[in-house]
Design a protein around this motif. Structure first.
Motif, short mmCIF file in Angstrom:
data_model
loop_
_atom_site.label_atom_id
_atom_site.label_comp_id
_atom_site.label_asym_id
_atom_site.label_seq_id
_atom_site.Cartn_x
_atom_site.Cartn_y
_atom_site.Cartn_z
N ILE A 24 0.42 -1.56 -0.18
CA ILE A 24 -0.34 0.15 0.39
C ILE A 24 0.94 0.99 -0.18
CG2 ILE A 24 -1.91 0.57 1.42
CD1 ILE A 24 -2.34 -1.37 2.54
N MET A 25 0.95 2.59 -1.05
CA MET A 25 1.76 3.48 -0.92
C MET A 25 0.86 4.46 -0.48
SD MET A 25 2.91 5.28 -4.32
CE MET A 25 4.08 3.55 -5.51
N GLU A 26 1.52 5.28 0.43
CA GLU A 26 0.75 5.99 1.18
C GLU A 26 2.09 7.46 0.41
OE1 GLU A 26 1.20 4.93 5.28
OE2 GLU A 26 -0.61 3.60 4.95
N ALA A 27 1.38 8.81 0.34
CA ALA A 27 2.26 9.40 0.03
C ALA A 27 1.60 11.15 0.79
CB ALA A 27 2.07 9.64 -1.55
N PRO A 28 2.26 11.79 0.27
CA PRO A 28 1.72 13.32 0.54
C PRO A 28 1.11 13.68 -0.36
CG PRO A 28 4.53 12.64 1.46
CD PRO A 28 3.70 11.71 0.63
N GLU A 29 -0.32 14.12 0.53
CA GLU A 29 -1.05 14.83 -0.51
C GLU A 29 -0.96 15.65 -2.13
OE1 GLU A 29 -5.00 15.08 -1.86
OE2 GLU A 29 -4.61 13.40 -0.71
N SER A 30 -0.08 15.88 -2.18
CA SER A 30 0.84 17.14 -2.24
C SER A 30 1.97 16.27 -3.53
CB SER A 30 1.92 17.91 -1.39
OG SER A 30 3.46 16.97 -1.51
N MET A 31 1.80 15.72 -3.62
CA MET A 31 2.25 14.32 -4.66
C MET A 31 1.61 12.97 -5.38
SD MET A 31 5.98 12.35 -2.41
CE MET A 31 6.88 12.35 -2.77
N ARG A 32 0.44 13.50 -5.18
CA ARG A 32 -0.42 13.24 -5.81
C ARG A 32 -0.63 13.25 -7.26
NH1 ARG A 32 -4.64 10.27 -3.40
NH2 ARG A 32 -4.46 9.11 -5.45
N ILE A 33 -0.90 12.24 -7.82
CA ILE A 33 -1.32 12.23 -9.51
C ILE A 33 -2.44 13.88 -9.77
CG2 ILE A 33 -2.02 11.97 -11.55
CD1 ILE A 33 -0.13 9.68 -11.45
#
Length: 144
Positions: free
Chosen positions: A6-15
């Motif tokens: 499960i990849m968790e990323a800061p919202e600022s990095m999301r497509i």
């Protein structure tokens, strides 16, 4: 053994959420990783997820479920995508997770998916029987 990455990323990095789309190299690296998983015969499913602005949260307050539209502004990190693998061991899952081309600020949570047999004695037999029937129906639909 099945594992979910499960990849968790800061919202600022999301497509779709970032000011600029990810560099081509990010897409190319993910494509190579996915290709390697397929070639190794371990990939069951993999998907990226749309921005949280297109999603919603369902919460239960004790009286019933309520729906709140995204974006998920309170979340520091959101699920950006996932892979489901079938591997021989935890060690193999670790090896694949280490190869995943995540960058700084991204977390890859890896969780084992229990087999139905592990739930025997925990869940009621009729629930397990119903789940087995559902899984058989899903398999039949996928073969059709």
């Amino acid at each position: 053994m099945r594992y979910m990455l499960i990849m968790e990323a800061p919202e600022s990095m999301r497509i779709g959420e970032a000011d600029a789309p990810p560099a081509d190299e990010v897409f190319e690296a993910m494509g190579r990783f996915n290709h390697d998983l397929v070639e190794a015969g371990v990939l069951l499913a993999a998907e990226g997820l749309a921005p949280s602005s297109e999603g919603f949260l369902v919460t239960h307050d004790g009286e019933g479920p309520s729906v709140t539209d995204g974006p998920f502004t309170e979340a520091k990190e959101v699920v950006a995508g996932f892979w489901m693998l079938e591997v021989a061991s935890r060690e193999e899952a670790v090896q694949w997770a280490r190869r995943c081309p995540i960058g700084p600020g991204v977390t890859l949570q890896v969780r084992r998916i229990p087999e139905m047999a592990e739930l025997e004695g925990v869940a009621p037999a009729e629930v397990l029987d119903a789940e087995t029937t559902l899984r058989q129906r899903i398999a039949e639909r996928q073969q059709a």
